[in-house]
Write an enzyme that holds these catalytic residues in place. Structure first.
Site, PDB file in Angstrom:
ATOM      1  N   HIS A 186     -24.191  13.445  -3.777  1.00  0.00           N
ATOM      2  CA  HIS A 186     -24.728  13.351  -5.141  1.00  0.00           C
ATOM      3  C   HIS A 186     -25.402  14.674  -5.513  1.00  0.00           C
ATOM      4  CE1 HIS A 186     -26.331  11.081  -8.617  1.00  0.00           C
ATOM      5  NE2 HIS A 186     -27.461  11.767  -8.429  1.00  0.00           N
ATOM      6  N   MET A 212     -27.896  15.869 -15.920  1.00  0.00           N
ATOM      7  CA  MET A 212     -29.093  15.569 -16.714  1.00  0.00           C
ATOM      8  C   MET A 212     -29.284  16.762 -17.640  1.00  0.00           C
ATOM      9  SD  MET A 212     -31.333  13.972 -13.646  1.00  0.00           S
ATOM     10  CE  MET A 212     -30.226  14.664 -12.420  1.00  0.00           C
TER      11      MET A 212
END
Ligand code: DX5
Ligand code: ZN
Length: 214
Positions: free
Chosen positions: A31, A66
Site C-alpha cells: 500500500h 490523497m
C-alpha cells in the site's frame, strides 16, 4: 483478510528493501500513500519515487491517492507501475471521468471515503470500480487509532453491490493492528492496510500472518 502493509511506516532511507522484506514476510499487496499537501496536510512521494521501487516486489502495488487532482496524476502513477489506483470521492476531479481514465490505463480503479463521508457516496459507481477503501482514520498520517464506528459501512456497501448484481472488494485503512484487525475481519473487510501495525511489530512476519488468518 489480505494484508497490504503501508510503506508510510517504513524506513524511507531504504524503501526498496523494506518493500522486498514485506513481500518475503507474506504481504499480499503493498500500500502506497500519496499525499499532496492540499487534500491532506502532509506530503509524501510522487511517481518518480514509485517507479524505481517497482522492481523490489512482484505483488500488486496499491496506490492510495490523497490528492486534489487524481485525474491529472493517474497516468503518471500507472506508468510508475501501480496495479490499483484508489482516489477520494472528496477530491476535486469528476469521479466518473477519473474512474474511466484509470481503467483506460490498464489499472484497477477504486474509490476512497473519509470517515465523515457516508457509504452511499460510492453507490453510483459500484459497477465501475474494483474496490472501495473505507478510511478508519482521518487521512494524512499513520499511527492513529482505528475508528470502529466505520464498520457498518462495509455491510451497507456489500448489500448495495449485491442489489446491483456486482462484485466489490472492500479495503480498510488506518489503525489496523492485531488488536483491531478482528473487528475489521468480522465486519467483512477483504483487505487490511496496516502501516505501524506491521512495520513497527517486533516480528512483521508474525503480524502479517496473524492478520491474514483472521
Ligand atoms: C493514512 C494512510 C494510511 C496509513 C495507515 O492517511 O492512508 O495508509 O499509512 O497507517 P497505520 O496503519 O499506522 O494507521
Ligand atoms: Zn492509505
Amino acid at each position: 483478510m489480505k494484508v497490504a502493509p503501508s510503506i508510510l511506516a517504513s524506513d524511507f532511507s531504504k524503501m526498496g528493501e523494506e518493500i522486498r522484506r514485506m513481500e518475503l514476510c507474506g504481504a499480499d499487496w503493498i500500500h502506497i500513500d500519496i499525499m499532496d499537501g492540499h487534500f491532506v496536510p502532509n506530503i509524501t512521494f510522487g511517481p518518480d519515487i514509485i517507479k524505481p521501487l517497482r522492481k523490489y516486489a512482484s505483488i500488486p502495488y496499491d496506490v492510495h491517492l490523497m490528492i486534489d487532482h487524481p485525474l491529472e496524476y493517474a497516468p503518471r502513477f500507472a506508468e510508475a507501475g501501480a496495479d490499483i489506483i484508489t482516489f477520494h470521492v472528496e477530491a476535486k476531479d469528476d469521479i466518473k471521468e477519473t474512474i474511466e481514465k484509470i481503467r483506460s490505463l490498464g489499472v484497477k480503479p477504486g474509490l476512497v471515503i473519509k470517515p465523515k463521508t457516508p457509504a452511499e457516496a460510492v453507490f453510483p459507481y459500484l459497477k465501475d470500480i474494483y474496490m472501495v477503501l473505507i478510511m478508519t482514520v482521518e487521512p494524512g498520517f499513520g499511527g492513529q487509532s482505528f475508528m470502529e464506528d466505520m464498520m457498518p459501512k462495509v455491510k451497507l456497501i456489500k448489500d448495495e453491490a449485491k442489489r446491483q448484481n456486482t462484485d466489490i472488494i472492500i479495503e480498510a485503512d488506518g489503525g489496523i493492528n492485531f488488536e483491531t484487525a478482528p473487528i475489521a475481519a468480522k465486519a467483512g473487510i477483504d483487505v487490511a492496510v496496516s502501516g505501524t501495525g506491521v512495520f513497527k511489530a517486533e516480528d512483521p512476519k508474525k503480524a502479517i500472518v496473524a492478520l491474514r488468518d483472521l
